[in-house]
Motif scaffolding. Structure first.
Motif, PDB file in Angstrom:
ATOM      1  N   CYS A  62       0.823  -1.206   0.000  1.00 27.37           N
ATOM      2  CA  CYS A  62       0.000   0.000   0.000  1.00 27.37           C
ATOM      3  C   CYS A  62       0.861   1.262   0.000  1.00 27.37           C
ATOM      4  O   CYS A  62       1.801   1.379   0.784  1.00 27.37           O
ATOM      5  CB  CYS A  62      -0.893   0.042   1.228  1.00 27.37           C
ATOM      6  N   VAL A  63       0.513   2.192  -0.845  1.00 29.07           N
ATOM      7  CA  VAL A  63       1.156   3.499  -0.828  1.00 29.07           C
ATOM      8  C   VAL A  63       0.350   4.385   0.130  1.00 29.07           C
ATOM      9  O   VAL A  63       0.892   5.009   1.015  1.00 29.07           O
ATOM     10  CB  VAL A  63       1.188   4.120  -2.252  1.00 29.07           C
ATOM     11  N   VAL A  64      -0.943   4.433  -0.066  1.00 28.68           N
ATOM     12  CA  VAL A  64      -1.850   5.136   0.843  1.00 28.68           C
ATOM     13  C   VAL A  64      -2.943   4.139   1.196  1.00 28.68           C
ATOM     14  O   VAL A  64      -3.826   3.863   0.396  1.00 28.68           O
ATOM     15  CB  VAL A  64      -2.463   6.386   0.187  1.00 28.68           C
ATOM     16  N   CYS A  65      -2.871   3.585   2.387  1.00 29.30           N
ATOM     17  CA  CYS A  65      -3.824   2.561   2.785  1.00 29.30           C
ATOM     18  C   CYS A  65      -5.134   3.206   3.215  1.00 29.30           C
ATOM     19  O   CYS A  65      -5.145   4.167   3.958  1.00 29.30           O
ATOM     20  CB  CYS A  65      -3.263   1.737   3.927  1.00 29.30           C
ATOM     21  N   THR A  66      -6.239   2.636   2.736  1.00 30.36           N
ATOM     22  CA  THR A  66      -7.561   3.127   3.108  1.00 30.36           C
ATOM     23  C   THR A  66      -8.251   2.174   4.071  1.00 30.36           C
ATOM     24  O   THR A  66      -9.455   2.202   4.217  1.00 30.36           O
ATOM     25  CB  THR A  66      -8.446   3.305   1.845  1.00 30.36           C
ATOM     26  N   PHE A  67      -7.480   1.323   4.744  1.00 28.21           N
ATOM     27  CA  PHE A  67      -8.064   0.382   5.690  1.00 28.21           C
ATOM     28  C   PHE A  67      -8.867   1.122   6.740  1.00 28.21           C
ATOM     29  O   PHE A  67      -8.417   2.110   7.304  1.00 28.21           O
ATOM     30  CB  PHE A  67      -6.971  -0.437   6.383  1.00 28.21           C
ATOM     31  N   GLY A  68     -10.075   0.678   6.984  1.00 29.86           N
ATOM     32  CA  GLY A  68     -10.939   1.283   7.987  1.00 29.86           C
ATOM     33  C   GLY A  68     -11.879   2.337   7.425  1.00 29.86           C
ATOM     34  O   GLY A  68     -12.730   2.845   8.133  1.00 29.86           O
ATOM     35  N   ASP A  69     -11.734   2.677   6.148  1.00 28.84           N
ATOM     36  CA  ASP A  69     -12.628   3.651   5.536  1.00 28.84           C
ATOM     37  C   ASP A  69     -14.021   3.112   5.341  1.00 28.84           C
ATOM     38  O   ASP A  69     -14.971   3.833   5.190  1.00 28.84           O
ATOM     39  CB  ASP A  69     -12.092   4.127   4.179  1.00 28.84           C
TER      40      ASP A  69
END
Length: 70
Positions: A62-69
């Motif tokens: 991941c470069v910019v993780c969106t986990f939890g969005d």
């Protein structure tokens, strides 16, 4: 339509003399509030939740993780 409880909220505990509690004790299905959603939507939600649980930022790179969005 189901019979109404004759008491206030009891958080899953049955009350003697309540007609709805008697129905539930006899095997009646509890009310489900999510039946308005299509089954495929629930399946998609379950698939997406599984993906999020299995997500590993290091493995995925991941470069910019969106986990939890979600």
């Amino acid at each position: 339509m189901t019979t109404s409880h004759s008491h206030g909220p009891n958080f899953g505990r049955r009350v003697d003399g309540c007609p709805r509690c008697t129905e539930l004790s006899a095997g009646a299905e509890p009310v489900s509030w999510s039946r308005s959603r299509a089954p495929r939507d629930r399946d998609e939600d379950q698939r997406r939740a599984r993906e999020l649980r299995e997500h590993d930022c290091r493995t995925a790179g991941c470069v910019v993780c969106t986990f939890g969005d979600w």
